[in-house]
Design a protein around this motif. Sequence first.
Motif, PDB file in Angstrom:
ATOM      1  N   ALA A   1     -33.552  -4.682 -24.807  1.00 43.22           N
ATOM      2  CA  ALA A   1     -34.541  -3.712 -25.272  1.00 43.22           C
ATOM      3  C   ALA A   1     -33.956  -2.799 -26.330  1.00 43.22           C
ATOM      4  O   ALA A   1     -34.602  -2.483 -27.336  1.00 43.22           O
TER       5      ALA A   1
ATOM      6  N   MET B   1     -37.670 -10.425 -21.410  1.00 47.19           N
ATOM      7  CA  MET B   1     -37.855  -9.679 -20.168  1.00 47.19           C
ATOM      8  C   MET B   1     -38.456 -10.576 -19.081  1.00 47.19           C
ATOM      9  O   MET B   1     -38.017 -10.560 -17.922  1.00 47.19           O
TER      10      MET B   1
ATOM     11  N   TYR C   1     -35.366  -2.021 -19.269  1.00 48.60           N
ATOM     12  CA  TYR C   1     -36.181  -2.061 -20.489  1.00 48.60           C
ATOM     13  C   TYR C   1     -36.561  -0.650 -20.944  1.00 48.60           C
ATOM     14  O   TYR C   1     -36.418  -0.301 -22.120  1.00 48.60           O
TER      15      TYR C   1
END
Length: 213
Positions: free
Chosen positions: A41, A64, A169
Amino acid sequence: MGSLVNTPWIYVIIGMSVLLDVFLPVLPSGILVIAAATAAAGTTTADAVGAARGVKPDADVPEMLALVLCAATASLLGDLVAYRLAWRGGERLDRAIARSRRLTAAQQKLGTALVHGGGTLVVLARFAPAGRSVVSLGAGAAHRKAAEFLPWSALAGLMWAAYSVGLGYLGGQWLGATWLSTAVSVLSLFAVGTIAGYVMSRRPANHEAPQAS
């Protein structure tokens, strides 16, 4: 750690760590998952801000999702292996469990909790320190049916993986791929684990009949 797309071995490392930490709870599987998500991220955010490659905001979604799937699948496989080994453990494993207060207590709770739809115990245990080991081995040693245990194990693994990846994230998006970001996310994971462990320890054995004096 860089982009997960450019380091495919990270999936193997995370998968093996998550699978094995049911036997070795000291393995830092949660930290690895968070660190990988944070790195992915944070790298994507830096690229997008700098307009270096014109990265779209949703460019890291496949990474992800792949990370969640990897961690959740490894979690279920690890639980299944522990469950089957405990099922076939024999007298030696039974004696080892009898010497462990945590495993004995897990057997007592699982004896009725799973049958009565109390699979939330399995989900809570996935977040609690060493709780996954206690519940998976306890379910196998108590010879609970696979249909009673494994669906909850799959749900627990998916929730744990999604939560861990989500923490990494968000940390990477807010603070970038830094040690501070990873540390904040890991502390959040440990905080939830502490709460889960406390809730498990406070749950009464509602289905146990009182002993006659």
